[in-house]
Motif scaffolding. Structure first.
Motif, PDB file in Angstrom:
ATOM      1  N   PRO B 218       0.812  -1.220   0.000  1.00  0.00           N
ATOM      2  CA  PRO B 218       0.000   0.000   0.000  1.00  0.00           C
ATOM      3  C   PRO B 218       0.846   1.271   0.000  1.00  0.00           C
ATOM      4  CG  PRO B 218      -0.848  -1.574   1.569  1.00  0.00           C
ATOM      5  CD  PRO B 218       0.416  -2.142   1.060  1.00  0.00           C
ATOM      6  N   TRP B 219       1.934   1.258   0.766  1.00  0.00           N
ATOM      7  CA  TRP B 219       2.785   2.452   0.791  1.00  0.00           C
ATOM      8  C   TRP B 219       3.333   2.762  -0.596  1.00  0.00           C
ATOM      9  CZ3 TRP B 219       4.725   0.155   5.787  1.00  0.00           C
ATOM     10  CH2 TRP B 219       4.209   0.857   6.884  1.00  0.00           C
ATOM     11  N   ILE B 220       3.866   1.727  -1.227  1.00  0.00           N
ATOM     12  CA  ILE B 220       4.451   1.928  -2.551  1.00  0.00           C
ATOM     13  C   ILE B 220       3.390   2.445  -3.511  1.00  0.00           C
ATOM     14  CG2 ILE B 220       5.517   0.757  -4.516  1.00  0.00           C
ATOM     15  CD1 ILE B 220       6.898  -1.061  -2.621  1.00  0.00           C
ATOM     16  N   TYR B 221       2.206   1.849  -3.416  1.00  0.00           N
ATOM     17  CA  TYR B 221       1.142   2.249  -4.322  1.00  0.00           C
ATOM     18  C   TYR B 221       0.808   3.724  -4.146  1.00  0.00           C
ATOM     19  CZ  TYR B 221      -3.332   2.410  -6.650  1.00  0.00           C
ATOM     20  OH  TYR B 221      -4.350   2.743  -7.477  1.00  0.00           O
ATOM     21  N   ARG B 222       0.620   4.148  -2.886  1.00  0.00           N
ATOM     22  CA  ARG B 222       0.270   5.545  -2.634  1.00  0.00           C
ATOM     23  C   ARG B 222       1.384   6.490  -3.080  1.00  0.00           C
ATOM     24  NH1 ARG B 222      -1.744   4.384   3.043  1.00  0.00           N
ATOM     25  NH2 ARG B 222      -3.096   2.749   2.280  1.00  0.00           N
ATOM     26  N   LEU B 223       2.606   6.028  -2.833  1.00  0.00           N
ATOM     27  CA  LEU B 223       3.753   6.855  -3.218  1.00  0.00           C
ATOM     28  C   LEU B 223       3.752   7.127  -4.723  1.00  0.00           C
ATOM     29  CD1 LEU B 223       5.763   7.783  -1.128  1.00  0.00           C
ATOM     30  CD2 LEU B 223       7.386   6.115  -2.025  1.00  0.00           C
ATOM     31  N   THR B 224       3.513   6.078  -5.501  1.00  0.00           N
ATOM     32  CA  THR B 224       3.529   6.292  -6.955  1.00  0.00           C
ATOM     33  C   THR B 224       2.365   7.167  -7.385  1.00  0.00           C
ATOM     34  OG1 THR B 224       2.287   4.266  -7.269  1.00  0.00           O
ATOM     35  CG2 THR B 224       4.662   4.119  -7.497  1.00  0.00           C
ATOM     36  N   GLU B 225       1.211   7.002  -6.744  1.00  0.00           N
ATOM     37  CA  GLU B 225       0.058   7.852  -7.079  1.00  0.00           C
ATOM     38  C   GLU B 225       0.393   9.313  -6.880  1.00  0.00           C
ATOM     39  OE1 GLU B 225      -3.553   7.196  -7.925  1.00  0.00           O
ATOM     40  OE2 GLU B 225      -2.143   5.799  -8.863  1.00  0.00           O
ATOM     41  N   GLU B 226       0.935   9.610  -5.689  1.00  0.00           N
ATOM     42  CA  GLU B 226       1.256  11.010  -5.393  1.00  0.00           C
ATOM     43  C   GLU B 226       2.308  11.544  -6.338  1.00  0.00           C
ATOM     44  OE1 GLU B 226       2.223  11.370  -1.235  1.00  0.00           O
ATOM     45  OE2 GLU B 226       0.256  10.552  -0.713  1.00  0.00           O
ATOM     46  N   LEU B 227       3.294  10.709  -6.609  1.00  0.00           N
ATOM     47  CA  LEU B 227       4.351  11.122  -7.521  1.00  0.00           C
ATOM     48  C   LEU B 227       3.768  11.477  -8.881  1.00  0.00           C
ATOM     49  CD1 LEU B 227       7.456  11.285  -7.782  1.00  0.00           C
ATOM     50  CD2 LEU B 227       7.361   9.031  -8.816  1.00  0.00           C
ATOM     51  N   ALA B 228       2.854  10.617  -9.359  1.00  0.00           N
ATOM     52  CA  ALA B 228       2.267  10.839 -10.671  1.00  0.00           C
ATOM     53  C   ALA B 228       1.483  12.146 -10.707  1.00  0.00           C
ATOM     54  CB  ALA B 228       1.353   9.665 -11.032  1.00  0.00           C
ATOM     55  N   ASP B 229       0.667  12.373  -9.667  1.00  0.00           N
ATOM     56  CA  ASP B 229      -0.135  13.594  -9.635  1.00  0.00           C
ATOM     57  C   ASP B 229       0.757  14.826  -9.642  1.00  0.00           C
ATOM     58  OD1 ASP B 229      -2.352  12.142  -9.623  1.00  0.00           O
ATOM     59  OD2 ASP B 229      -2.739  12.268  -7.476  1.00  0.00           O
ATOM     60  N   GLU B 230       1.741  14.787  -8.758  1.00  0.00           N
ATOM     61  CA  GLU B 230       2.611  15.943  -8.610  1.00  0.00           C
ATOM     62  C   GLU B 230       3.328  16.255  -9.916  1.00  0.00           C
ATOM     63  OE1 GLU B 230       6.491  16.978  -5.997  1.00  0.00           O
ATOM     64  OE2 GLU B 230       5.157  15.404  -5.257  1.00  0.00           O
ATOM     65  N   ARG B 231       3.788  15.185 -10.548  1.00  0.00           N
ATOM     66  CA  ARG B 231       4.546  15.336 -11.776  1.00  0.00           C
ATOM     67  C   ARG B 231       3.671  15.912 -12.889  1.00  0.00           C
ATOM     68  NH1 ARG B 231       8.563  11.313 -14.485  1.00  0.00           N
ATOM     69  NH2 ARG B 231       7.614  11.151 -16.520  1.00  0.00           N
ATOM     70  N   ALA B 232       2.471  15.382 -13.021  1.00  0.00           N
ATOM     71  CA  ALA B 232       1.578  15.868 -14.063  1.00  0.00           C
ATOM     72  C   ALA B 232       1.260  17.348 -13.842  1.00  0.00           C
ATOM     73  CB  ALA B 232       0.291  15.046 -14.077  1.00  0.00           C
TER      74      ALA B 232
END
Lengths: 215, 421
Positions: B218-232
């Motif tokens: 779950p941590w990894i999943y959330r981390l990638t989600e946030e990363l993706a949003d921030e990056r976009a």
């Protein structure tokens, strides 16, 4: 002499129309536009079908750029003249190394363009002052002597002089007059420079190309 | 020479993915240390064969060094053209398979040698298989990262991090990597010779992996989600800001001016074209700190003032130190003269900066004049160009004839000038 058959390749429809109109006005009977294309696939198809003498090729083109057209359509009897609004050295040099016999900017006048097309169709090279500047830049400085082809990797003093005059805005005729040589000799020097530009393994040229992932 | 404070340019090591055989570590290390890449590779292989330290060192560097080479800063127009596929892209072929095959053969040889040397080296095969498996998976991570660089548009989700943009090569690498790791675990557990024991050990190992995945997942999943949003979001904001600023500032203003002064349309269009072109494609320095950039700025001013085209071609460049100002000022005078008196729409400036000297040529194909007949009161040429250059130890030559255009040649030695200054 029959008209030079030309294909215009550019992704801006408005620009294509402008060039075709200008060629019709400046070179009736001299230049005959037989086709146009807006991207790499179309260009390869048109060049294959029409077998033109000269292709006016935009450097930036959907599908991989002008270099991709030359790679896929092949050289054969077709000659390419690069036409671009971009003055980025790596694009210009990359296109020349891809097989174009010259480079002119899109602000060129109709008469000059017709002249350049004729030169290219006769197998000569077309160097704008800017391209001559890039060439001098690329061949400037000293090079490591090991592992390079001497002949290809440096310009002779005469070729350098010719390039300098072209960069200063001299026409072929004026270059010939200035150096007391014939126009034919000037053209020979230009072709030699073009060959070196295309075949040299010179560090600066290969670095340009490989840094920008052009080759 | 008035030295500007030296820029602190820290050389950072990176893995050179443009010349990689396995992970690009050796190539990157060789570049960083200035050694031939072959030495570094031989060093790694030797260290790997004798004791295995080479493999551990290589793996550590693979994990810690950033992938490179670092992106080249391109002008915005070129970057956008690259993103939308208008420029030629990098081609990768099968040509780089050779070294990998050689390396594989070398690895098998090394294991065989080690078996002979150490006697009962039963654990060497599973270990070697496991290392190759891990290497394949890491390689896939690199490929996926590279694909994300090339196409920064899409979202970053877990599948994309692992698979990249897909393709049989990605699946093959992942399948082969997992197969090898699994195989090595199996081989390792088979040493007891009992099949049931091997099965139990393998299942235990798998359960351990699954357990860790459930805890950390779950941590990894959330981390990638946030990363993706921030990056976009960041990409969108930057693009909007860049384009808005530039369009608003220059193009709209020019359009407004053209509406007010239709007769000036050509001049305004030319100046706008120059502006946009240099912003989009050239990436040239425009801060007027070098000889070439000052000449470009001069040309732009003359273009604006007289409504003609002034093309500048510069070969080489250097800082505009005080002692070089005369040549630039003389060039400016010559260009202005050409614009005023030549009666043509185009002037060419060519500047060549070498280690020894600065040469500037200003040429037009206009009406020309007879330099010997210049009246004494036409002070422009004599005082601003010839005298100025002579005063500062340079040379100016004016070649012209009625009807043949004019060329002003300026020459100023560099080294002596800069030493005196």
């Amino acid at each position: 002499m029959s008209a030079t058959r030309v294909v215009v390749v550019d992704d801006h429809a408005m620009f294509r129309r402008g060039v075709i109109a200008e060629l019709a006005a400046s070179g009736p009977g001299v230049v005959d536009v037989v086709g146009e294309a807006a991207d790499v696939d179309e260009a390869v198809a048109v060049v294959g079908a029409q077998k033109p003498d000269v292709v006016l090729l935009d450097v930036h083109l959907p599908g991989g750029g002008g270099a991709e057209v030359m790679r896929r359509a092949g050289q054969g009897d077709v000659r390419y003249l690069a036409l671009s609004v971009s003055d980025a050295a790596e694009d210009v040099i990359g296109t020349i190394r891809g097989g174009a016999r010259g480079y002119v900017t899109k602000t060129i006048t109709g008469n000059e363009l017709v002249d350049a097309i004729k030169r290219v169709s006769e197998g000569d090279a077309v160097f704008s002052p800017r391209l001559a500047g890039f060439v001098l830049d690329a061949f400037a400085g000293s090079i490591e002597v090991a592992a390079v082809d001497e002949d290809l990797d440096r310009l002779t003093e005469r070729e350098r002089e010719v390039m300098r005059l072209i960069a200063r805005g001299y026409s072929y005729k004026e270059v010939a007059k200035e150096l007391f040589i014939s126009i034919k000799t000037v053209e020979t020097h230009m072709s030699a420079v073009l060959r070196k530009l295309q075949l040299s393994s010179r560090h600066e040229l290969t670095r340009w190309a490989s840094d920008r992932r052009l080759l | 020479m008035t030295a500007s404070p030296p820029l602190i340019d820290v050389r950072r090591a990176y893995r050179d993915l443009s010349e990689q055989v396995v992970g690009g570590v050796a190539a990157g290390l060789a570049r960083h240390l200035g050694l031939p890449v072959l030495w570094v590779r031989v060093g790694f292989v030797l260290a790997a064969v004798f004791g295995g330290a080479g493999i551990a060192f290589y793996a550590a560097l693979w994990v810690m060094l950033p992938a490179g080479p670092p992106a080249v800063d391109l002008a915005p127009g070129l970057e956008s053209a690259s993103r939308s596929g208008l420029r030629p892209g990098r081609k990768r072929g099968l040509s780089d398979v050779g070294p990998v095959v050689a390396l594989g053969a070398l690895g098998i040889g090394a294991v065989l040698v080690a078996q002979v040397v150490f006697g009962q080296g039963w654990w060497l095969w599973p270990l070697a298989l496991g290392i190759v498996g891990v290497g394949l998976l890491w390689r896939q991570a690199d490929e996926a990262q590279r694909e994300r660089w090339l196409d920064a548009s899409g979202r970053v989700d877990l599948a994309r991090v692992v698979l990249g943009d897909g393709g049989w090569a990605s699946y093959a690498r992942i399948a082969a990597g997992l197969f090898l790791i699994f195989g090595s675990v199996l081989l390792f557990s088979l040493r007891g010779g009992s099949l049931s024991l091997a099965r139990d050990v393998t299942i235990a190992a798998l359960l351990g992996v699954v357990g860790i995945a459930i805890v950390v997942g779950p941590w990894i999943y959330r981390l990638t989600e946030e990363l993706a949003d921030e990056r976009a979001e960041r990409v969108r904001t930057q693009e909007r800001a860049d384009v808005a600023a530039h369009l608003h500032d220059s193009v709209l203003q020019t359009l407004a001016l053209i509406q007010k002064h239709p007769d000036q349309a050509a001049r305004l269009a030319r100046s706008q074209e120059r502006d946009l072109r240099s912003w989009l494609y050239a990436g040239e320095t425009a801060d007027e700190s070098t000889v070439a950039s000052v000449l470009r700025a001069t040309a732009a001013e003359v273009e604006d003032a007289y409504g003609i085209t002034v093309d500048v071609v510069a070969v080489g460049d250097c800082q505009l130190v005080e002692s070089l100002r005369p040549v630039v000022a003389a060039a400016r005078e010559a260009t202005t003269n050409a614009a005023k008196h030549a009666g043509v729409a185009r002037v060419d400036i060519y500047a060549e900066v070498t280690g020894d000297a600065v040469d500037v040529f200003v040429r037009d194909r206009g009406v020309g004049f007879d330099p010997d007949q210049t009246p004494e009161d036409r002070l422009g040429v004599r005082r601003s160009i010839v005298d100025r250059m002579q005063r500062h130890g340079g040379k100016a030559e004016i070649r012209s004839a009625p009807g043949e255009g004019t060329e002003v040649r300026l020459h100023l030695d560099r080294e002596r000038q800069e030493k005196e200054a």
